[in-house]
Motif scaffolding. Structure first.
Motif, PDB file in Angstrom:
ATOM      1  N   PRO A 194       0.828  -1.212   0.000  1.00 16.46           N
ATOM      2  CA  PRO A 194       0.000   0.000   0.000  1.00 16.46           C
ATOM      3  C   PRO A 194       0.863   1.264   0.000  1.00 16.46           C
ATOM      4  N   ASP A 195       0.201   2.409  -0.257  1.00 20.75           N
ATOM      5  CA  ASP A 195       0.887   3.705  -0.284  1.00 20.75           C
ATOM      6  C   ASP A 195       0.926   4.285   1.135  1.00 20.75           C
ATOM      7  N   GLU A 198       0.537   9.188   1.631  1.00 19.96           N
ATOM      8  CA  GLU A 198      -0.641  10.015   1.907  1.00 19.96           C
ATOM      9  C   GLU A 198      -1.266   9.594   3.235  1.00 19.96           C
ATOM     10  N   GLU A 202      -9.036   8.375   4.839  1.00 18.77           N
ATOM     11  CA  GLU A 202      -9.472   7.330   3.913  1.00 18.77           C
ATOM     12  C   GLU A 202      -8.332   6.400   3.527  1.00 18.77           C
ATOM     13  N   LYS A 203      -7.173   6.990   3.190  1.00 19.54           N
ATOM     14  CA  LYS A 203      -6.025   6.177   2.771  1.00 19.54           C
ATOM     15  C   LYS A 203      -5.540   5.272   3.904  1.00 19.54           C
ATOM     16  N   GLN A 206      -7.904   2.412   4.359  1.00 16.13           N
ATOM     17  CA  GLN A 206      -7.693   1.421   3.303  1.00 16.13           C
ATOM     18  C   GLN A 206      -6.437   0.593   3.560  1.00 16.13           C
ATOM     19  N   THR A 207      -5.375   1.244   4.016  1.00 15.29           N
ATOM     20  CA  THR A 207      -4.121   0.540   4.311  1.00 15.29           C
ATOM     21  C   THR A 207      -4.313  -0.479   5.431  1.00 15.29           C
TER      22      THR A 207
END
Length: 510
Positions: A194-195, A198, A202-203, A206-207
């Motif tokens: 994952p990224d 950021e 939300e990110k 998600q991670t």
């Protein structure tokens, strides 16, 4: 021989044939009459238009304005104490025509009705005083002082703390992903990474879901499970809170939770100037003949970045540009000098090390200081004390916090190897490098010539007793060291009332 003691008679129940008028009880030259006369001559149409028709009758805004201004003139800042004075003090009774608004009405008028409208009223009074010849709008003495906000000193938000918390979340996410990589060490099908860059709600959510999905059917350490459960429950919520706090912060480093517009500043408390960080506002004031001509409030601790907006506010208020401005070294920056030059204002503004240049012989006699190196403007070359050329190697731009662009020039000597003066000249490993801002040097020289002139010396002497005496009167004589209201708009109105009270009190003794 004993003498008989005679006391003056008094009768509390004595009735007057003609009841005395309050007007007879107020001296002709009393400050309350000055407040009454001046407010009667003001245009308050914008204030009157803020009232809506219908319902019960309202107290007249002109009467309330007189009462509030006179209260501040008498060092009464609490709405409850103003209410009490209207019932007990003859001067307040005369001024209000025996009207008795309660503290809620007074506070509503001060905090809401006057919000955004008092500046125009203040400017009208200043113009009246200018017409009387007691002050001039052409010559301004500018300085700043910090006033504590009406806020809790121990509930605060720091910008650095938010950045640290975000970085900690990013670091822990990477550690959790490293654990996933260890679990999949013997397998070839590693989930997509994952990224982590950021860090938003939300990110991050998600991670965390990606990590949970990757460890779904695996044997997971108990502590890792606990951390993932905590992260899923708290991190997105915390990040949302951090984003909201950063929006409130803007360009500031801190703010108070009880008054988000207030910034934590170091205040001078005792005679040793030992202070502590408190929520407050930076008051910027222009004065002339110890009358306040304009005022603004800033949320920054440094005075340097406030002058431009303060000066623009003055010009917008009166529709004219001052001819002269005098300020101390806290305002001496390239941006301020440039702005004053563009406005064609004579800037008697000190810069850092101005006094040191005059008093410190070491600075003047030091041949290695960049200011003392010979500069050939035609060839754009500096020369070191040994006569070696220092040619320009680079020109680059640098931006200040306000976004002002500075042009910096870099010069380097050709060969310092074996120079007998190297130990005294510089301690760098390579050849000596200096950086110069030619525009700032020009502006500083211009300011220096003005400051050392006969007129400049007179202005510098006057600045101390002109603007600084005003702050002393406000804080010591008027006892105003902490705001009563909260929020930038309301606090701006309150400091305007203080400025008005100061001006009228001084005018009443002329």
């Amino acid at each position: 021989m004993s003498r008989k003691v005679v006391f003056k008679t008094y009768h509390q129940n004595q009735l007057s044939l003609i009841p005395p008028s309050y007007d007879d009880l107020v001296p002709k030259n009393h400050p309350v009459r000055i407040v009454n006369t001046i407010v009667d001559h003001l245009d308050i149409s914008t204030l009157e238009k803020s009232y809506k028709g219908g319902g019960t009758s309202s107290y007249h805004p002109r009467m309330l304005l007189k009462v509030v201004i006179y209260s501040y003139l008498r060092n009464i800042y609490s709405s409850r104490k103003i209410e009490q004075a209207l019932q007990e003090n003859i001067h307040f009774m005369w001024l209000s025509g025996q009207s008795k608004p309660d503290h809620n009405t007074i506070n509503d008028f001060r905090g809401k009705r006057l919000k955004g409208k008092f500046k125009n009223i203040f400017n009208q009074v200043v113009e009246l005083l200018a017409e009387q010849g007691v002050l001039s709008l052409k010559e301004l003495y500018v300085d700043g002082t910090k006033i504590e906000a009406n806020a809790n000193r121990y509930t605060f938000v720091w910008g650095k703390s938010i950045k640290t918390s975000k970085e900690r979340i990013r670091k822990q996410l990477k550690e959790l992903w490293s654990y996933v990589e260890k679990v999949y060490a013997e397998e070839q099908m590693l989930p997509n990474q994952p990224d982590f860059e950021e860090i938003d709600p939300e990110k991050v959510a998600q991670t965390i879901d990606t990590i949970n999905e990757a460890l779904k059917d695996k044997e997971v350490d108990k502590k890792v499970k606990q951390k993932l459960n905590y992260a899923k429950k708290n991190w997105p919520k915390n990040l949302q809170k951090y984003n909201e706090q950063e929006a409130i912060l803007g360009k500031r480093n801190s703010y108070s939770k009880t008054d988000p517009d207030a910034t934590f500043m170091r205040m001078k408390d005792d005679h040793m100037q030992n202070g502590q960080l408190k929520p407050g506002y930076n008051l910027q004031a222009s004065t002339n003949n110890q009358f306040i001509t304009s005022y603004t409030l800033a949320q920054t601790t440094a005075d340097t970045t406030t002058l431009k907006d303060h000066l623009n506010d003055h010009i917008e208020s009166y529709g004219q540009t001052p001819e002269t401005l005098i300020a101390d070294a806290g305002y001496g920056s390239e941006e301020n000098y440039t702005d004053l030059e563009e406005k064609n204002i004579a800037a008697f503004v000190k810069y850092n090390y101005f006094h040191k240049e005059q008093r410190d012989k070491k600075h003047k006699e030091n041949p290695f200081h960049p200011d003392n190196l010979f500069y050939n403007a035609e060839t754009d070359t500096y020369y070191c004390p040994m006569g070696q050329e220092m040619t320009k190697t680079r020109t680059y731009e640098s931006k200040t916090k306000n976004g002002f662009t500075q042009e910096i020039h870099r010069y380097q000597a050709q060969n310092c190897c074996g120079c007998p003066l190297r130990g005294s000249c510089h301690k760098a490993k390579g050849n000596r490098i200096i950086e110069r801002n030619h525009n700032l040097l020009r502006l500083k020289q211009k300011a220096k010539n003005l400051l050392l002139s006969e007129k400049g010396i007179a202005h510098r002497k006057r600045r101390c007793w002109d603007v600084e005496a005003v702050f002393g009167n406000i804080k010591q004589n008027m006892g105003f060291k902490r705001f009563m209201l909260r929020g930038m708009e309301k606090v701006t109105t309150e400091i305007g009332l203080i400025a008005m009270a100061h001006n009228l009190k001084k005018f009443s003794v002329i």
